[in-house]
Scaffold this motif. Structure first.
Motif, PDB file in Angstrom:
ATOM      1  N   LEU A 231      48.349  40.780  37.103  1.00 55.71           N
ATOM      2  CA  LEU A 231      47.298  40.955  36.973  1.00 55.71           C
ATOM      3  C   LEU A 231      46.908  40.697  35.547  1.00 55.71           C
ATOM      4  CD1 LEU A 231      47.794  44.119  38.381  1.00 55.71           C
ATOM      5  CD2 LEU A 231      45.994  42.927  39.156  1.00 55.71           C
ATOM      6  N   THR A 232      46.104  39.933  35.004  1.00 52.87           N
ATOM      7  CA  THR A 232      45.932  40.451  33.407  1.00 52.87           C
ATOM      8  C   THR A 232      44.950  42.069  33.107  1.00 52.87           C
ATOM      9  OG1 THR A 232      43.105  40.327  33.866  1.00 52.87           O
ATOM     10  CG2 THR A 232      44.330  38.389  33.525  1.00 52.87           C
ATOM     11  N   LYS A 233      45.415  42.004  31.870  1.00 56.21           N
ATOM     12  CA  LYS A 233      44.821  43.390  31.368  1.00 56.21           C
ATOM     13  C   LYS A 233      43.451  44.003  31.498  1.00 56.21           C
ATOM     14  CE  LYS A 233      45.259  46.346  26.562  1.00 56.21           C
ATOM     15  NZ  LYS A 233      44.353  46.146  26.021  1.00 56.21           N
ATOM     16  N   HIS A 234      42.391  43.055  31.465  1.00 54.39           N
ATOM     17  CA  HIS A 234      41.529  43.624  31.685  1.00 54.39           C
ATOM     18  C   HIS A 234      41.451  43.817  33.847  1.00 54.39           C
ATOM     19  CE1 HIS A 234      37.238  44.050  31.403  1.00 54.39           C
ATOM     20  NE2 HIS A 234      37.023  42.678  32.412  1.00 54.39           N
ATOM     21  N   GLN A 235      41.961  43.574  34.313  1.00 50.51           N
ATOM     22  CA  GLN A 235      42.173  44.015  36.056  1.00 50.51           C
ATOM     23  C   GLN A 235      42.826  44.882  36.576  1.00 50.51           C
ATOM     24  OE1 GLN A 235      44.111  39.790  37.238  1.00 50.51           O
ATOM     25  NE2 GLN A 235      42.376  38.742  37.230  1.00 50.51           N
ATOM     26  N   ALA A 236      43.989  45.093  34.825  1.00 48.15           N
ATOM     27  CA  ALA A 236      44.252  45.885  35.539  1.00 48.15           C
ATOM     28  C   ALA A 236      43.487  46.882  35.318  1.00 48.15           C
ATOM     29  CB  ALA A 236      45.820  46.094  34.445  1.00 48.15           C
TER      30      ALA A 236
ATOM     31  N   THR B 137      19.108  44.033  48.978  1.00 40.41           N
ATOM     32  CA  THR B 137      18.848  45.079  49.502  1.00 40.41           C
ATOM     33  C   THR B 137      19.717  44.998  50.547  1.00 40.41           C
ATOM     34  OG1 THR B 137      17.037  43.236  50.936  1.00 40.41           O
ATOM     35  CG2 THR B 137      16.216  45.386  49.261  1.00 40.41           C
ATOM     36  N   PHE B 138      20.405  44.288  50.577  1.00 38.89           N
ATOM     37  CA  PHE B 138      21.858  44.563  51.737  1.00 38.89           C
ATOM     38  C   PHE B 138      23.231  45.070  51.413  1.00 38.89           C
ATOM     39  CE2 PHE B 138      20.892  40.229  53.935  1.00 38.89           C
ATOM     40  CZ  PHE B 138      19.382  40.345  53.775  1.00 38.89           C
ATOM     41  N   ASN B 139      23.697  45.699  52.310  1.00 42.84           N
ATOM     42  CA  ASN B 139      25.001  46.427  51.797  1.00 42.84           C
ATOM     43  C   ASN B 139      26.218  45.646  52.175  1.00 42.84           C
ATOM     44  OD1 ASN B 139      23.733  48.511  50.744  1.00 42.84           O
ATOM     45  ND2 ASN B 139      23.428  49.928  52.590  1.00 42.84           N
ATOM     46  N   PHE B 140      27.376  45.574  51.008  1.00 40.85           N
ATOM     47  CA  PHE B 140      28.411  44.882  51.632  1.00 40.85           C
ATOM     48  C   PHE B 140      29.813  45.773  51.337  1.00 40.85           C
ATOM     49  CE2 PHE B 140      25.009  42.167  50.362  1.00 40.85           C
ATOM     50  CZ  PHE B 140      24.846  40.647  50.540  1.00 40.85           C
ATOM     51  N   ILE B 141      30.435  44.799  52.160  1.00 45.54           N
ATOM     52  CA  ILE B 141      32.423  45.142  52.152  1.00 45.54           C
ATOM     53  C   ILE B 141      32.917  44.365  52.292  1.00 45.54           C
ATOM     54  CG2 ILE B 141      34.329  46.890  53.601  1.00 45.54           C
ATOM     55  CD1 ILE B 141      32.119  49.172  54.239  1.00 45.54           C
ATOM     56  N   ALA B 142      33.739  44.737  51.458  1.00 40.48           N
ATOM     57  CA  ALA B 142      34.185  43.198  50.424  1.00 40.48           C
ATOM     58  C   ALA B 142      35.617  43.227  51.017  1.00 40.48           C
ATOM     59  CB  ALA B 142      34.246  42.433  49.296  1.00 40.48           C
ATOM     60  N   ILE B 143      36.806  42.639  51.492  1.00 42.50           N
ATOM     61  CA  ILE B 143      37.947  42.840  52.019  1.00 42.50           C
ATOM     62  C   ILE B 143      38.747  41.275  51.813  1.00 42.50           C
ATOM     63  CG2 ILE B 143      39.818  43.570  54.245  1.00 42.50           C
ATOM     64  CD1 ILE B 143      37.289  43.655  55.437  1.00 42.50           C
ATOM     65  N   ASP B 144      39.931  41.901  50.900  1.00 40.79           N
ATOM     66  CA  ASP B 144      41.119  40.786  50.674  1.00 40.79           C
ATOM     67  C   ASP B 144      41.771  41.877  50.100  1.00 40.79           C
ATOM     68  OD1 ASP B 144      43.145  38.841  49.134  1.00 40.79           O
ATOM     69  OD2 ASP B 144      40.735  37.883  49.397  1.00 40.79           O
ATOM     70  N   VAL B 145      43.416  40.935  50.543  1.00 38.10           N
ATOM     71  CA  VAL B 145      44.773  41.176  49.956  1.00 38.10           C
ATOM     72  C   VAL B 145      45.157  41.303  48.576  1.00 38.10           C
ATOM     73  CG1 VAL B 145      45.025  41.134  52.477  1.00 38.10           C
ATOM     74  CG2 VAL B 145      45.790  39.610  51.279  1.00 38.10           C
ATOM     75  N   HIS B 146      44.757  40.689  47.814  1.00 36.44           N
ATOM     76  CA  HIS B 146      45.180  40.351  46.388  1.00 36.44           C
ATOM     77  C   HIS B 146      44.411  40.867  45.384  1.00 36.44           C
ATOM     78  CE1 HIS B 146      46.848  36.218  48.676  1.00 36.44           C
ATOM     79  NE2 HIS B 146      47.824  37.176  48.517  1.00 36.44           N
ATOM     80  N   SER B 147      45.680  41.442  44.341  1.00 35.94           N
ATOM     81  CA  SER B 147      45.262  42.438  43.668  1.00 35.94           C
ATOM     82  C   SER B 147      44.366  41.730  42.018  1.00 35.94           C
ATOM     83  CB  SER B 147      46.605  43.142  42.689  1.00 35.94           C
ATOM     84  OG  SER B 147      46.996  44.361  43.986  1.00 35.94           O
ATOM     85  N   PRO B 148      44.345  40.997  42.018  1.00 38.67           N
ATOM     86  CA  PRO B 148      43.929  40.088  40.810  1.00 38.67           C
ATOM     87  C   PRO B 148      42.132  39.873  41.172  1.00 38.67           C
ATOM     88  CG  PRO B 148      46.416  38.679  40.750  1.00 38.67           C
ATOM     89  CD  PRO B 148      45.960  39.890  42.160  1.00 38.67           C
TER      90      PRO B 148
END
Ligand code: SAM
Length: 225
Positions: free
Chosen positions: A19-24, A76-87
Motif C-alpha cells: 500500500l502507498t501511504k495515501h492508499q493506507a 443517478t445510478f448506484n454502484f457497488i464495486a467489488i475486488d479483493v486487492h487492498s491497494p
C-alpha cells in the motif's frame, strides 16, 4: 447449496500488494464511510444509498479509476464495486472522497460470494466486468470467471431486461465469453455480436497496458431476456 461451496477455484490470486501511504490513509479514514463488510446479510441498496436508483455491480475494479469515472458520469445510478486487492480499495476510497461520490460503495471480497450470499434474486440492473483476468494458458482456463456456473448465478441475480457488459483484450477469452452467452437461452447479445465500446466506459488501466502491447479490445453487452 450455496455456489461458494461448489466453486473452490478462484478467478483471482491474492497478491501481497504494497500500500502507498495515501492508499493506507484512505483505508484507515474512509472505509467506515464507503465500504460494506462481507457477510451473510442481504444488501439493502435503498438504505445504503439513501434512496432509489439503478443497481449496478462492478466485478474486479482493479485500481478503480474507471469505476469512479463511470459513477461520476452515471450519477443517478448506484454502484457497488467489488475486488479483493487492498491497494485498489485504498485508491478507490480516495477517489470517492476526491470526487465526492454518493453513489458508489466497495466490497473487498470474492464477487462470486457477494452475488451468491448478499444479493437478492432478480434485483440487479447491470453487471460490469472490465478486463477480467484472462487466465490465457490452457491449463488455467478453468479459473476464468465467466463460464456456465457463473452465468447461472448472474441469471438469478439480474432483473429481466438487465444487462452484463464485459470487455477483454484477449481474443481467445472474447470468443469464449461470446460462446458461453450464446449457448445460454436467457441472454441475447445487445448488438447480436460484439459491441462498440459504450460511451460510459472510459479506457481502463489494464486496457491501456494491453493496447500498448498491440492488443485489440472486445466489448460485449448481453441482455437477460
Ligand atoms: C485484470 S484486472 C482488471 C482490473 C480493472 N477492471 C481494469 O480494467 O484495469 C482483474 C481484476 O479482477 C479482480 N478479480 C478477479 N476475480 C475476482 C473475483 N472473483 N472477485 C472480485 N474481484 C476479482 C482481480 O483482483 C483484478 O483486480
Amino acid at each position: 447449496m450455496p455456489i461458494s461451496k461448489i466453486r473452490p477455484i478462484r478467478s483471482y490470486v491474492l497478491r501481497q500488494g504494497r500500500l502507498t501511504k495515501h492508499q493506507a490513509e484512505g483505508i484507515k479514514s474512509l472505509s467506515s464511510l464507503y465500504t460494506i463488510p462481507f457477510g451473510d446479510n442481504i444488501l439493502n441498496w435503498d438504505n445504503i444509498f439513501n434512496g432509489e436508483g439503478k443497481k449496478i455491480i462492478e466485478i474486479g475494479f482493479g485500481m478503480g479509476h474507471t469505476t469512479a469515472e463511470i459513477a461520476e458520469t452515471l450519477n443517478t445510478f448506484n454502484f457497488i464495486a467489488i475486488d479483493v486487492h487492498s491497494p485498489g480499495v485504498g485508491n478507490l476510497l480516495n477517489k470517492i472522497k476526491e470526487k465526492n461520490l454518493n453513489n458508489l460503495r466497495i466490497i473487498q471480497h470474492d464477487a462470486v460470494e457477494v452475488l451468491d450470499r448478499m444479493t437478492l434474486d432478480d434485483s440487479l440492473d447491470a453487471i460490469h466486468i472490465f478486463f477480467p483476468d484472462p487466465w490465457h494458458k490452457k491449463r488455467h482456463n478453468k479459473r476464468r470467471l465467466i463460464q456456465e456456473p457463473f452465468l447461472e448465478l448472474i441469471t438469478r441475480k439480474l432483473k429481466k431486461g438487465g444487462y452484463i457488459h464485459v470487455a477483454t483484450d484477449w481474443e481467445d477469452y472474447a470468443n469464449w465469453i461470446m460462446d458461453v452467452f450464446k449457448k445460454n437461452a436467457m441472454y441475447k447479445a445487445k448488438n447480436s455480436d460484439f459491441s462498440k465500446k459504450p460511451l460510459y466506459r472510459p479506457k481502463t488501466k489494464y486496457e491501456n497496458r494491453g493496447v500498448n502491447l498491440g492488443h485489440q479490445v472486445w466489448d460485449m453487452v448481453f441482455i437477460k431476456i
